[in-house]
Design an enzyme around this catalytic site. Structure first.
Site, PDB file in Angstrom:
ATOM      1  N   LYS A  42       0.825  -1.099   0.003  1.00  0.00           N
ATOM      2  CA  LYS A  42      -0.003  -0.130   0.039  1.00  0.00           C
ATOM      3  C   LYS A  42       0.993   1.340   0.023  1.00  0.00           C
ATOM      4  O   LYS A  42       2.296   1.304   0.269  1.00  0.00           O
ATOM      5  CB  LYS A  42      -0.924   0.129   1.298  1.00  0.00           C
ATOM      6  CG  LYS A  42      -0.310  -0.041   2.613  1.00  0.00           C
ATOM      7  CD  LYS A  42      -1.082  -0.232   3.727  1.00  0.00           C
ATOM      8  CE  LYS A  42      -0.171  -0.155   5.083  1.00  0.00           C
ATOM      9  NZ  LYS A  42      -1.039  -0.515   6.151  1.00  0.00           N
ATOM     10  N   ARG A 141     -10.317   0.564  14.706  1.00  0.00           N
ATOM     11  CA  ARG A 141     -10.192   1.250  13.484  1.00  0.00           C
ATOM     12  C   ARG A 141     -11.173   0.653  12.305  1.00  0.00           C
ATOM     13  O   ARG A 141     -11.741   1.388  11.764  1.00  0.00           O
ATOM     14  CB  ARG A 141      -8.654   1.211  13.127  1.00  0.00           C
ATOM     15  CG  ARG A 141      -8.233   2.121  11.960  1.00  0.00           C
ATOM     16  CD  ARG A 141      -6.799   2.012  11.734  1.00  0.00           C
ATOM     17  NE  ARG A 141      -6.462   0.646  11.094  1.00  0.00           N
ATOM     18  CZ  ARG A 141      -5.166   0.342  10.402  1.00  0.00           C
ATOM     19  NH1 ARG A 141      -4.234   1.511  10.467  1.00  0.00           N
ATOM     20  NH2 ARG A 141      -4.878  -0.727  10.132  1.00  0.00           N
ATOM     21  N   TYR A 261      16.265  30.288   8.167  1.00  0.00           N
ATOM     22  CA  TYR A 261      15.096  31.073   8.639  1.00  0.00           C
ATOM     23  C   TYR A 261      14.869  31.418  10.133  1.00  0.00           C
ATOM     24  O   TYR A 261      15.255  30.408  11.058  1.00  0.00           O
ATOM     25  CB  TYR A 261      13.858  30.363   8.105  1.00  0.00           C
ATOM     26  CG  TYR A 261      13.543  30.414   6.637  1.00  0.00           C
ATOM     27  CD1 TYR A 261      13.282  31.785   6.239  1.00  0.00           C
ATOM     28  CD2 TYR A 261      13.724  29.338   5.784  1.00  0.00           C
ATOM     29  CE1 TYR A 261      13.135  31.794   4.717  1.00  0.00           C
ATOM     30  CE2 TYR A 261      13.227  29.553   4.611  1.00  0.00           C
ATOM     31  CZ  TYR A 261      13.017  30.827   3.888  1.00  0.00           C
ATOM     32  OH  TYR A 261      12.691  30.978   2.640  1.00  0.00           O
ATOM     33  N   MET A 309      12.456  24.411   2.684  1.00  0.00           N
ATOM     34  CA  MET A 309      11.708  23.755   1.699  1.00  0.00           C
ATOM     35  C   MET A 309      12.701  22.893   1.010  1.00  0.00           C
ATOM     36  O   MET A 309      12.417  21.771   0.613  1.00  0.00           O
ATOM     37  CB  MET A 309      10.770  24.507   0.724  1.00  0.00           C
ATOM     38  CG  MET A 309       9.897  23.991  -0.239  1.00  0.00           C
ATOM     39  SD  MET A 309       8.936  24.846  -1.310  1.00  0.00           S
ATOM     40  CE  MET A 309       7.610  25.600  -0.248  1.00  0.00           C
TER      41      MET A 309
HETATM   42  C1  LIG Z   1      -0.375  -1.660   6.979  1.00  0.00           C
HETATM   43  C2  LIG Z   1      -0.892  -2.730   7.295  1.00  0.00           C
HETATM   44  C3  LIG Z   1      -0.100  -4.083   7.566  1.00  0.00           C
HETATM   45  C4  LIG Z   1       1.517  -4.008   7.435  1.00  0.00           C
HETATM   46  O1  LIG Z   1       1.824  -3.493   8.493  1.00  0.00           O
HETATM   47  P1  LIG Z   1       3.379  -3.288   8.952  1.00  0.00           P
HETATM   48  O2  LIG Z   1       3.391  -2.677  10.187  1.00  0.00           O
HETATM   49  O3  LIG Z   1       3.918  -2.396   8.019  1.00  0.00           O
HETATM   50  O4  LIG Z   1       3.666  -4.624   8.919  1.00  0.00           O
HETATM   51  C5  LIG Z   1      -0.769  -5.057   7.613  1.00  0.00           C
HETATM   52  N1  LIG Z   1      -2.119  -5.100   7.970  1.00  0.00           N
HETATM   53  C6  LIG Z   1      -2.798  -4.057   7.939  1.00  0.00           C
HETATM   54  C7  LIG Z   1      -4.355  -4.243   8.067  1.00  0.00           C
HETATM   55  C8  LIG Z   1      -2.400  -2.870   7.743  1.00  0.00           C
HETATM   56  O5  LIG Z   1      -3.316  -1.805   7.631  1.00  0.00           O
END
Ligand SMILES: *Cc1c(COP(=O)(O)O)cnc(C)c1O
Length: 379
Positions: A42, A141, A261, A309
């Site tokens: 992802k 979540r 800055y 930046m």
């Molecule tokens: C992002 C995610 C993972 C991977 O998590 P890591 O801590 O990067 O290994 C696995 N399962 C879910 C549901 C996630 O959102």
């Protein structure tokens, strides 16, 4: 894959070692024999490039991939073998059923609404559609709440038309080895699964993979550990990224003068200060101003003043003269400084450092050749 442009037009060079990613993947495979180890790709494979990373992982034997959003499916689908499985963690936004089916992606269904929408999509197409069911084992979540699980248990027909591949949940504290929350979530996950149809199960992210085999279940979902991030404090993975800038300019800043800055941080003595072309627009955290470091010829140089930046200032007074001339290389990530080190200085986590890595860096992938070799060996 190509190397960097021969003309240095970018502020810094980012190299991504695909072979290291595959070795990290195989380390987890070796820890969890006979389980499926998926690759979580992802957020553009945590900023490292979903296409390059997914194709390297596929060549390295990975055949299950997780993205977070339907929009992320296509980049992965384009480079993995046709029988590779792609899951969408955030599930199914209303109206995205067609896009999910077109990408041959499997949604993680997180709510009764998502279940109903997927069931309707299956009905409309007179077919069965594959899905994963996520349950909330305590993180609050994503995933079916306790009430929603009750409903699915009471009315199994809610799942008609849905070909459930497995049940999953996610750990809130997997990086805290001693947290009692882990065992609590594991037990709750088992209890929920016992009420649902008998299906394969998945609980572990990277941290979970290192919590012990009782957390492995049937399918593991590591992300950060593949990319060299530390999945828990006492485990080190092989580093994957290195980031190198060149000194643009160097000057002596007199005693008592501030710099950058806001003219922060005057020093009691003269100091030699160099400028590098990396700033917060490159994802180099502004928080590192007056607290982070870089390395020149293996010697630490503190970041001084605020991060701009497009540039940052470093105090190179203590650096050997040959290593601090204009054009000299400056290590931001590499053998002396890991992604976790930078994250600690910036009071964040490796995930954020990686996913913010700037689009302006000259990127180079290492080890693609090997991946080609692996791919033909697998084919
Ligand atoms: C992002 C995610 C993972 C991977 O998590 P890591 O801590 O990067 O290994 C696995 N399962 C879910 C549901 C996630 O959102």
């Amino acid at each position: 894959m190509t190397g960097y442009d021969s003309v240095p037009t970018a502020g810094a060079r980012l190299s991504i070692n695909l072979d290291a990613i595959v070795r990290n993947y195989r380390r987890i495979v070796a820890m969890a024999p006979r389980r499926i180890v998926a690759g979580v790709v992802k957020a553009n494979a945590y900023g490292l490039g979903a296409s390059a990373v997914s194709s390297a992982l596929a060549a390295g034997g990975c055949s299950h991939f997780f993205v977070a959003q339907v929009s992320e499916v296509a980049a992965v689908r384009a480079v993995v073998p046709p029988d590779a499985v792609i899951y969408v963690l955030n599930g199914l936004p209303a109206g995205a059923e067609g896009a999910c089916i077109a990408g041959r992606a499997i949604p993680v269904l997180n709510s009764l609404e998502q279940i109903a929408a997927w069931r309707a999509a299956a009905g409309a197409r007179r077919t069965r559609l594959a899905a994963v069911l996520q349950v909330d084992s305590g993180m609050a979540r994503l995933g079916l709440t306790a009430d929603a699980v009750d409903q699915v248990v009471a009315r199994p027909e809610l799942l008609d038309g849905i070909d459930l591949r497995f049940v999953m949940s996610h750990l809130a504290c997997a990086d805290e080895t001693d947290s009692p929350a882990n065992e609590r979530q594991r037990a709750r996950f088992e209890a929920i699964c016992a009420r649902l149809p008998a299906l394969p199960r998945s609980l572990a992210n990277s941290g979970g993979a290192f919590l012990g085999t009782q957390f492995h279940f049937d399918l593991l979902r590591p992300g950060i550990a593949l990319y060299g991030g530390t999945p828990r404090p006492d485990v080190t993975m092989e580093p994957v990224v290195s980031l190198t800038a060149d000194i643009i300019q160097i000057r002596t800043v007199p005693a008592g003068a501030g710099l950058g800055y806001g003219l922060t941080t005057p020093a009691p003595t003269d100091r030699i200060v160099a400028t590098i072309g990396v700033g917060y627009a490159d994802g180099w955290p502004r928080r590192l101003g007056n607290r982070g470091s870089v390395f020149l010829a293996g010697v630490r140089a503190p970041i001084v003043g605020r991060v701009s930046m497009d540039s940052s200032l470093i105090d190179v007074t203590a650096i050997p003269e040959a290593a601090r001339r204009p054009g000299a290389p400056v290590e931001l990530l590499g053998p002396h400084q890991t992604v976790d080190d930078v994250a600690a200085d910036a009071e964040t986590i490796s995930y954020e450092i990686l996913t913010q890595l700037g689009a302006r860096y000259a990127r180079r992938y290492l080890g693609a050749q090997t991946s080609e070799t692996l791919r033909s060996a697998v084919a």
